[in-house]
Design an enzyme around this catalytic site. Structure first.
Site, short mmCIF file in Angstrom:
data_model
loop_
_atom_site.label_atom_id
_atom_site.label_comp_id
_atom_site.label_asym_id
_atom_site.label_seq_id
_atom_site.Cartn_x
_atom_site.Cartn_y
_atom_site.Cartn_z
CG ASN A 113 -2.35 0.60 0.68
OD1 ASN A 113 -2.39 1.75 0.26
ND2 ASN A 113 -3.42 -0.17 0.72
CG HIS A 139 1.50 -2.24 -3.80
ND1 HIS A 139 0.87 -2.34 -2.59
CD2 HIS A 139 0.50 -2.27 -4.74
CE1 HIS A 139 -0.43 -2.45 -2.77
NE2 HIS A 139 -0.69 -2.39 -4.06
CG HIS A 213 -1.97 -6.79 -5.19
ND1 HIS A 213 -3.05 -6.74 -6.03
CD2 HIS A 213 -1.76 -5.52 -4.78
CE1 HIS A 213 -3.46 -5.48 -6.12
NE2 HIS A 213 -2.70 -4.72 -5.36
CE1 TYR A 215 -4.23 -7.49 -9.05
CE2 TYR A 215 -6.30 -6.52 -9.77
CZ TYR A 215 -4.96 -6.39 -9.43
OH TYR A 215 -4.37 -5.15 -9.49
CD GLU A 347 -4.35 -5.09 -2.16
OE1 GLU A 347 -3.33 -4.42 -1.95
OE2 GLU A 347 -5.27 -4.69 -2.89
C1 GLA Z 1 -3.78 -1.70 -4.54
C2 GLA Z 1 -4.01 -0.26 -4.47
C3 GLA Z 1 -4.73 0.18 -5.68
C4 GLA Z 1 -3.96 -0.20 -6.91
C5 GLA Z 1 -3.70 -1.65 -6.94
C6 GLA Z 1 -2.80 -2.02 -8.09
O1 GLA Z 1 -4.94 -2.40 -4.36
O2 GLA Z 1 -4.69 0.15 -3.32
O3 GLA Z 1 -4.91 1.55 -5.64
O4 GLA Z 1 -2.75 0.47 -6.91
O5 GLA Z 1 -3.10 -2.05 -5.73
O6 GLA Z 1 -3.22 -1.47 -9.28
#
Ligand code: GLA
Length: 382
Positions: A113, A139, A213, A215, A347
């Protein structure tokens, strides 16, 4: 540090020494001795470093993890009819991961973050980080833990096949203080869960916030958004942010806001009420568990396929991100184009920009302490 950080001086010194030497001396088991674990080459980085892909199978799920970025490359899980599909976004080959992408499946660190303006002061010393998400650091910087090759070794865990990945981040890497020794262990348990255990020690005080991270799109291979997925979050509060996604410092109730997911609600139901560009959820919620011990944090249910992922964590917060920045520029697995809201992230984390907020749980790791974090993603279908 969080409640899991422990002072090394607490156990009797002799016992601790004995345990430490056992941990150091005992060699890892041979790959073939760990049931459900296999490995294949995944290619090489541009610098010629070899990358491996580990496959972990147990219960009804299969998980693939690459040593590049300690990245979760795939999670294959059955739907309510037993049809197995990959429920994570990413790429079929290493090349995709080496290119530009928004942290698909990656381990993020040293600080997941944002850190406001890429600057902080710790123990009287000022530090400057890369501004890779203007005007902030995101990040871990330009070459975060998602962009390095981790060492890996099989682990013979009673819970199931496991692989431990380690990385030593040198003092000053990406501007952070202290040499940080990090281990991330991925285990697939018999009850269809991916368990991620993090541990780290440092020789100088450093901010630290490790996360994954991944998805998720529980629809599997289908080319659809996650807006119909139903989300539950065990969080009555959240940390409001400014227009650069840095927390204002307030901790506000979710009640009466589109962030109230205390009862299962479709992600798309109130998404239009959120302001800002590109729109959608990108918020840290404050878990009612407060972190420290493993507790239920979130559940996602896909009514179409019946798949469910249930997340538990020892962390005090979760960044719920609805894939707002996905814009079709990444062509992923099986040629699939990842469009806005085609994946969601949960996350587990300390709150964003904790280093600037004394009222947030402390995210500084000091010499002599051990950082520990556990997050579990458990899959089922109904
Ligand atoms: C995290 C951030 C988002 C974005 C993603 C990657 O979730 O909070 O704002 O940057 O990573 O795109």
């Amino acid at each position: 540090m969080n409640a899991f950080a422990s002072g090394a001086g607490r156990a009797p010194a002799a016992l601790l020494g004995c345990l430490l030497s056992l941990a150091i001396v005992a060699p890892p088991p041979a790959l073939g001795d760990v049931k459900g674990l296999s490995k294949m080459g995944f290619g090489k980085t541009k610098d010629g470093e070899a990358v491996d892909l580990y496959t972990l199978r147990n219960g009804k799920i299969t998980v693939k993890v690459a040593t590049y970025g300690a990245t979760v490359v795939a999670i294959e899980a059955p739907d309510r009819d037993g049809k197995v599909a990959d429920v994570t976004l990413g790429f079929d080959s290493l090349d995709g991961y080496l290119g530009e992408h928004p942290y698909f499946g990656a381990t993020v660190g040293r600080v997941a973050n944002r850190i406001a303006k890429g600057k902080f002061t710790l123990d009287g010393e000022a530090y400057s980080l890369a501004i890779n998400n203007p005007p902030n650091t995101l990040h871990g910087g330009v070459k975060g833990f998602n962009r390095v090759v981790w060492k890996a070794e099989p682990v013979d865990s009673p819970e199931g096949p496991a692989v431990k990945m380690t990385y030593t981040s040198k003092d000053g890497e990406e501007g952070y203080p202290g040499t940080l020794t990090t281990a991330v262990t991925f285990t697939v348990t018999a009850d269809d869960a991916l368990k991620i255990d993090y541990a780290a020690t440092t020789d100088k005080a450093t901010p630290l916030n490790l996360s994954n991270h991944a998805y998720f799109n529980l629809g599997g291979d289908t080319d659809s958004s996650i807006l119909d997925h139903e989300l539950t979050l065990a969080a009555s509060k959240y940390t409001p942010v400014d227009d650069t996604l840095i927390p204002t410092g307030a901790i506000d109730p979710v009640e009466g806001t589109p962030l109230d997911f205390r009862k299962a609600t479709a992600i798309g139901a109130r998404i239009a009420e959120l302001e800002g560009e590109p729109g959608g959820y990108d918020h840290n919620v404050v878990l009612d568990s407060k972190g420290g011990s493993l507790a239920f944090a979130a559940r996602v249910y896909d009514p179409k396929t019946g798949r469910v992922v249930e997340m538990s964590t020892t962390e005090p917060g979760v960044q719920f991100y609805s894939g707002n920045f996905l814009d079709g520029s990444n062509v992923g697995k099986k040629g699939r184009v990842y469009k806005k809201h085609h994946g969601l992230c949960l996350e587990a984390q300390h709150f964003p920009d904790s280093i600037h907020h004394a009222n947030f749980p402390d995210s500084v790791l000091r010499p002599g302490e051990t950082y520990k974090q556990t997050t579990v993603y458990k899959f089922s279908a109904r």
